[in-house]
Design a protein around this motif. Structure first.
Motif, mmCIF file in Angstrom:
data_model
loop_
_atom_site.group_PDB
_atom_site.id
_atom_site.type_symbol
_atom_site.label_atom_id
_atom_site.label_comp_id
_atom_site.label_asym_id
_atom_site.label_seq_id
_atom_site.Cartn_x
_atom_site.Cartn_y
_atom_site.Cartn_z
ATOM 1 N N PHE A 161 -6.389 -2.318 -3.692
ATOM 2 C CA PHE A 161 -7.347 -1.803 -4.666
ATOM 3 C C PHE A 161 -7.400 -0.271 -4.645
ATOM 4 N N ASN A 162 -6.910 0.332 -3.564
ATOM 5 C CA ASN A 162 -6.986 1.784 -3.433
ATOM 6 C C ASN A 162 -5.698 2.496 -3.820
ATOM 7 N N SER A 218 0.816 -1.212 0.000
ATOM 8 C CA SER A 218 0.000 0.000 0.000
ATOM 9 C C SER A 218 0.851 1.266 0.000
ATOM 10 N N PRO A 235 -3.570 4.676 -5.851
ATOM 11 C CA PRO A 235 -4.164 5.705 -6.719
ATOM 12 C C PRO A 235 -3.834 5.572 -8.200
ATOM 13 N N HIS A 257 -10.343 6.292 -5.176
ATOM 14 C CA HIS A 257 -9.132 6.879 -5.752
ATOM 15 C C HIS A 257 -8.337 5.886 -6.582
ATOM 16 N N SER A 258 -8.981 4.991 -7.227
ATOM 17 C CA SER A 258 -8.218 3.999 -8.023
ATOM 18 C C SER A 258 -8.519 4.163 -9.500
ATOM 19 N N SER A 259 -7.483 3.906 -10.320
ATOM 20 C CA SER A 259 -7.626 3.982 -11.775
ATOM 21 C C SER A 259 -7.611 2.590 -12.395
ATOM 22 N N LEU A 260 -8.029 1.598 -11.638
ATOM 23 C CA LEU A 260 -7.988 0.210 -12.093
ATOM 24 C C LEU A 260 -8.675 0.031 -13.443
ATOM 25 N N ILE A 273 -14.024 0.641 -3.321
ATOM 26 C CA ILE A 273 -12.682 1.165 -3.572
ATOM 27 C C ILE A 273 -12.804 2.663 -3.816
#
Length: 537
Positions: free
Chosen positions: A93-94, A69, A96, A118-121, A116
């Motif tokens: 998952f978080n 993380s 960024p 702030h993620s760009s997954l 989740i």
């Protein structure tokens, strides 16, 4: 790590990638090193500029460390094919900037985190674990995901229909239930729909495929779906390459309208309630694999039928195809199948494009086998067993020089075994048992490798490998057709216990055989073939 010499620039070390302007390490690839460690050092949290980390196939175990993380610049993280246990930390998952996450083929448990931020997954692969619970809504919003082979349950969420950019849905090998949402027709960009081996029930929605012009792969095998095939909507899927509805409760006639799909290569209808005659006025121009087994098809086979499969006639260069992985569609979806060989599961993910098979076993076909079947010169596997075919074995089968397996067992075939079959020099599996064949067994080439079980239940046969020696008045005579036994399709007159020991799944190459063998009514002929089949390079 032989190149990891402290006296040299670390940017030159194998598996290390540096930023060209700053010289800082931004990528670390330790895959396939087999560290077999129980934990990953907490010092990895100091690699704050790292953007790509690949620890796949390294043998790491234990829980996924929370230190990941701290890697805020991470764009891709691959932890697949290890022995990680426990839950997936929600903190991963978080991250960024994380776009690609691979945690497949581990021993992860518990539910997928439900939220989740702030993620760009973009892509997540969680297949082949022990994850349970329901599918969180955020995961279905990703363009690419893989959740197959887990223990997910519940129904397919209806909000999946509103994810217009979705390219792949692979929820196979879970415990999902309920009906398939008809609103899936909203997914105009969808290329792959794989719901294999779940508990979906009810009819296949009639309008589901109507807007899916980019669909290439539909796998609904191993559910409880009924009704008929949605002809009107499926007919619009001109890019469709694979359609598998095997092992369901579909009740329909032979879908000859599928011949209008110019790219269709694989058609699996086995183990359903299809019925009636098999005829078609148009050619299935690209079809390589046709499985009609374990249904209620009947009538005779018209000679013209076999003219409709040109892809089963054309000989191809196998030397360039062996071992190639088979991808499909716009998203390069990689097939991954599971087949069972004598109680052992083998994962298969390769499908040589030269593979061709025709399985019409366990139906109610009658009449003679047309000579025209011999025109299928590129066919590898042919199974017409457990039907009511009569008359002679066509000598034209000797023209099928690529044939590796021939199963005509449990029919009412009579007269001699054609000597032309000895020209099948690649034949490694032969089953002519439970017929009314007579005369001497042909000798030469592959026929010297088959044991007596291949001919069991043919009292008129003689010669090697049988104990009955040839000679006498009835050696070259044809038995009276009226005396032939009445055999019913799907009967238990034949025992598969005769089959010789195979090579086991260790030598099974990636062929679409596995595709056919996801069967609750397992086609034993194909089991035996796989166990005895090695690819010719």
């Amino acid at each position: 790590m032989a190149s990891w010499n402290e006296g040299t620039d670390c940017c030159s070390w194998e598996g290390v990638t540096c930023d060209s302007s700053t010289g800082r390490v931004v990528g670390l690839n330790l895959a396939y090193n087999h560290f077999n460690g129980s934990t990953i050092s907490s010092a990895i949290a100091k690699l704050t500029d790292l953007t790509r980390l690949n620890l796949s196939h390294t043998g790491f175990s234990g829980e996924i460390p929370s230190e990941f993380s701290h890697l805020k610049k991470l764009v891709s993280l691959d932890l697949s094919f290890n022995n990680f246990t426990g839950h997936i930390p929600s903190s991963i998952f978080n991250l960024p900037n994380l776009q690609w996450l691979g945690c497949s083929d581990n021993q992860l448990v518990g539910p997928i985190p439900s939220e989740i931020v702030h993620s760009s997954l973009h892509s997540v692969y969680l297949n082949n674990n022990f994850l349970n619970g329901t599918i969180p809504s955020w995961l279905l919003a990703l363009p690419s995901m893989d959740l197959n082979s887990n223990e997910l349950s519940g129904t397919m969420p209806s909000y999946i229909c509103y994810l217009a950019s979705l390219l792949v849905i692979d929820l196979s090998n879970n415990n999902l239930s309920g009906s398939i949402p008809e609103c899936l027709f909203n997914l105009a960009e969808l290329s792959v729909l794989n719901l294999r081996n779940n508990n979906f029930h009810g009819p296949i929605p009639s309008s589901m495929f109507g807007n899916m012009s980019k669909l290439t792969h539909v796998d609904l095998n191993g559910n409880k779906l009924g009704g008929s095939l949605p002809a009107q909507s499926l007919a619009t899927c001109k890019m469709l390459e694979v359609l598998d509805v095997g092992n369901n409760n579909v009740d329909d006639v032979f879908p000859q309208w599928l011949s209008n799909l110019p790219s269709l290569k694989v058609l699996i209808l086995g183990s359903n309630s299809f019925h009636g005659a098999v005829t078609t006025s148009n050619s299935f121009s690209m079809l390589q694999i046709l499985d009609l087994s374990n249904n209620y098809f009947n009538g005779s086979l018209p000679a013209g039928l076999f003219h409709k499969f040109p892809a089963m006639k054309m000989l191809k260069d196998k030397s360039e195809e062996v071992g190639t992985e088979y991808y499909i569609g716009l998203v390069n979806y990689k097939f991954s199948f599971v087949l069972t060989v004598k109680g052992k599961e083998c994962v298969v993910n390769k499908f040589p494009s030269v593979f061709t098979t025709l399985d019409m076993s366990n139906n109610y076909f009658r009449g003679e086998i047309p000579d025209a079947i011999g025109e299928l010169g590129s066919l590898l596997f042919l199974n017409l067993s457990h039907n009511n075919f009569v008359g002679p074995i066509p000598s034209s089968l000797g023209n099928m020089r690529e044939l590796e397996s021939l199963d005509l067992s449990s029919n009412r075939l009579s007269r001699k075994i054609p000597s032309q079959l000895t020209s099948l020099t690649y034949l490694s599996f032969l089953n002519l048992s439970r017929n009314s064949l007579v005369g001497p067994i042909p000798q030469g080439n592959q026929f010297g490798t088959f044991d007596a079980a291949s001919y069991a239940g043919n009292e008129g046969l003689c010669g090697v490998p049988l104990s009955k020696k040839c000679g006498g008045d009835d050696e070259d005579g044809d038995h009276d057709q009226d005396s032939e036994p009445e055999l019913e399709s799907g009967g238990e007159l034949f025992s598969w216990g005769f089959a010789g020991a195979g090579y086991g799944c260790g030598l099974v190459i990636g062929i679409s055989t596995a595709y056919i063998m996801f069967s609750t009514r397992k086609p034993e002929w194909l089991v035996e073939i796989v166990e005895n089949w090695t690819w010719r390079g």
